[in-house]
Motif scaffolding. Structure first.
Motif, short mmCIF file in Angstrom:
data_model
loop_
_atom_site.label_atom_id
_atom_site.label_comp_id
_atom_site.label_asym_id
_atom_site.label_seq_id
_atom_site.Cartn_x
_atom_site.Cartn_y
_atom_site.Cartn_z
N THR A 179 0.84 -1.20 0.00
CA THR A 179 0.00 0.00 0.00
C THR A 179 0.87 1.25 0.00
OG1 THR A 179 -0.10 -0.07 2.40
CG2 THR A 179 -1.86 -1.17 1.20
N GLY A 180 0.50 2.20 -0.83
CA GLY A 180 1.25 3.46 -0.89
C GLY A 180 0.80 4.45 0.16
N LYS A 181 1.53 5.57 0.28
CA LYS A 181 1.20 6.57 1.29
C LYS A 181 -0.12 7.27 0.98
CE LYS A 181 5.99 7.54 2.60
NZ LYS A 181 7.03 8.59 2.75
N ALA A 182 -0.44 7.38 -0.31
CA ALA A 182 -1.66 8.07 -0.69
C ALA A 182 -2.89 7.17 -0.66
CB ALA A 182 -1.51 8.67 -2.09
N SER A 183 -2.71 5.93 -0.40
CA SER A 183 -3.84 5.01 -0.40
C SER A 183 -4.69 5.20 0.85
CB SER A 183 -3.33 3.56 -0.46
OG SER A 183 -4.40 2.65 -0.35
N ARG A 184 -6.01 5.04 0.70
CA ARG A 184 -6.91 5.13 1.84
C ARG A 184 -6.82 3.88 2.72
NH1 ARG A 184 -11.32 8.55 1.35
NH2 ARG A 184 -11.77 7.84 3.49
N TRP A 185 -6.26 2.83 2.20
CA TRP A 185 -6.18 1.56 2.94
C TRP A 185 -4.73 1.25 3.26
CZ3 TRP A 185 -10.08 -0.81 5.21
CH2 TRP A 185 -11.36 -0.57 4.74
N GLN A 186 -4.30 1.60 4.47
CA GLN A 186 -2.98 1.24 4.96
C GLN A 186 -3.02 -0.19 5.51
OE1 GLN A 186 -0.28 3.19 4.47
NE2 GLN A 186 -1.70 4.49 3.34
N ALA A 187 -1.86 -0.69 5.88
CA ALA A 187 -1.75 -2.11 6.23
C ALA A 187 -2.56 -2.48 7.47
CB ALA A 187 -0.28 -2.47 6.44
#
Length: 440
Positions: A38-46
């Motif tokens: 998951t990237g930093k801009a993604s709404r879904w972090q780990a």
């Protein structure tokens, strides 16, 4: 993860979230966060992704979107100061599909290390670490992609299936590790790939399907012990002809015909006969001395093997996983990995709350306590106020320990082939006996 959001695991968990933090510690998250895609801009972090994936297995609902709404609402209510994840089930599934399976398996490996620390004083029984191994098929939807890629291991008209081979710590009744394959997979091959998850003093307890020369040599060469049920087709040889007249148990050699043709050495094993009230069971083990593994301990370990059978019943019936909900191969594997991890964490919470091996925790009662907690936190529960904490309800989730006086299988099943047990034999009835015991 921001430094202000990291909280240490409590010494004694009380709430549902505290119990999860007690198992999924901040140090565990530091080990696995770097492997997620998951990237930093993604709404879904780990962390919210794994949290929602686990809660979707625990909460009630007839469809994935319904379970997703409940799981997301529970995460938002539990972590109100953190950034909120995405709002749609489709976005969650896309983010989950981008996560590599190696990252989910890394989470499972970190959880195993945590469980080893928590249950260090209950890990060994009679000098062994007992593990059971068994496999089962899980059905999938009849989507075009699944029908093309997930071969059914049963009839031609059967739906797509996935084979799950699982290892269970027998004294704790705790799911330990698992391996996935197609519906026609070989559970012996799966067990070979799971050997790396077993500790050095592990005692593998399994049924007659795992009796094979290559597998037994691999187990013995890796420093593991085994205790397997003997089938009627196992070629056994005795070292002394004088004992053949009335052979019951002792040192024998396992030596198939193909191994003899390839001039491979015979494998020394010990034959055990366990008499029960309903039947007599014959077992094979590479523990050759009575002092190391007594008949009483072997009988108890094999009786505990049914806890492995009960695991699949818990997974399929209690959690409603007779048939999966995902319709692509990518999401099927991630649904299985997440749901099995959820079952492992549920059983671990019950084992922590009940520090005894006499009575195992009840998975159904723990799941009911979880769902009550989820409804309370999300504001969906309108009943009377709960006067007990989640930890107190966990301590009351005891399994059924009554002694059964009847067989669990009360009627014959058309697709089940009855097991042919090995019988006592003498020199006159070797040809007709179930066990093949010959002179070496």
């Amino acid at each position: 993860m921001a430094r202000s959001n990291v909280r240490s695991a409590p010494a004694r968990p009380e709430s549902f979230v505290d119990c999860l933090r007690y198992l999924l510690t901040p140090s565990l998250w530091k080990q696995v966060l770097g492997r997620f895609g998951t990237g930093k801009a993604s709404r879904w972090q780990a962390q919210p992704l794994i949290f929602v994936l686990l809660v979707m297995t625990w909460c009630a609902g007839d469809s994935q979107p319904e379970r997703f709404e409940t799981a997301r609402a529970f995460y938002v209510a539990s972590y109100q100061k953190r950034r909120r994840p995405g709002t749609t089930c489709e976005g969650f599934q896309k983010a989950l599909a981008r996560v590599p399976l190696a990252a989910l398996r890394l989470v499972a490996a970190a959880v195993r290390r945590r469980l080893t620390q928590l249950f260090a004083n209950r890990w060994t029984v009679d000098g062994f670490v007992p593990f059971g191994c068994d496999g089962s098929r899980v059905q999938c939807p009849r989507s075009q992609q699944l029908e093309e890629r997930l071969t059914s291991g049963a009839r031609d008209e059967a739906p797509p299936q996935v084979w799950v081979t699982a290892l269970v710590h027998l004294s704790l009744g705790l799911l330990w590790s698992w391996h996935l394959g197609k519906g026609n997979a070989n559970e012996r091959v799966h067990l070979r790939r799971l050997l790396g998850t077993l500790p050095r003093q592990a005692l593998l307890v399994a049924d007659a399907a795992f009796v094979g020369y290559d597998l037994l040599q691999t187990l013995a060469g890796s420093g593991r012990w085994f205790l397997l049920r003997l089938s009627a087709r196992a070629p056994l040889y005795v070292p002394d002809k004088s004992t053949l007249h009335r052979y019951r148990e002792g040192l024998v050699y396992y030596w198939p015909q193909w191994a003899q043709r390839q001039q491979l050495p015979p494998m020394p094993v010990r034959l055990l006969r366990i008499r029960g009230k309903k039947a007599t069971v014959w077992l094979l083990t590479n523990v050759l001395t009575e002092e190391r593994l007594s008949r009483k301990s072997a009988s108890r370990f094999y009786r505990w093997r049914w806890r492995n059978e009960g695991l699949f019943r818990t997974y399929k019936r209690t959690f409603g996983k007779v048939k999966l909900l995902s319709r692509t191969v990518t999401l099927v594997h991630r649904e299985l990995e997440g749901s099995l991890l959820a079952v492992q964490l549920l059983l671990a919470q019950g084992a922590v709350a009940l520090p005894t091996t006499d009575v195992l925790p009840s998975p159904r009662k723990i799941l009911v306590a979880m769902r009550v907690e989820i409804r309370n936190v999300t504001g969906m529960y309108l009943g009377p106020r709960q006067r007990q904490t989640y930890w107190q309800r966990l301590q009351q989730a005891r399994g059924d320990a009554r002694r059964r006086r009847r067989n669990k299988v009360r009627r014959p099943w058309p697709a089940r082939e009855p097991h042919r047990p090995a019988h006592e034999c003498n020199a006159a009835d070797i040809a007709s006996a179930g066990s093949v015991v010959r002179q070496l």
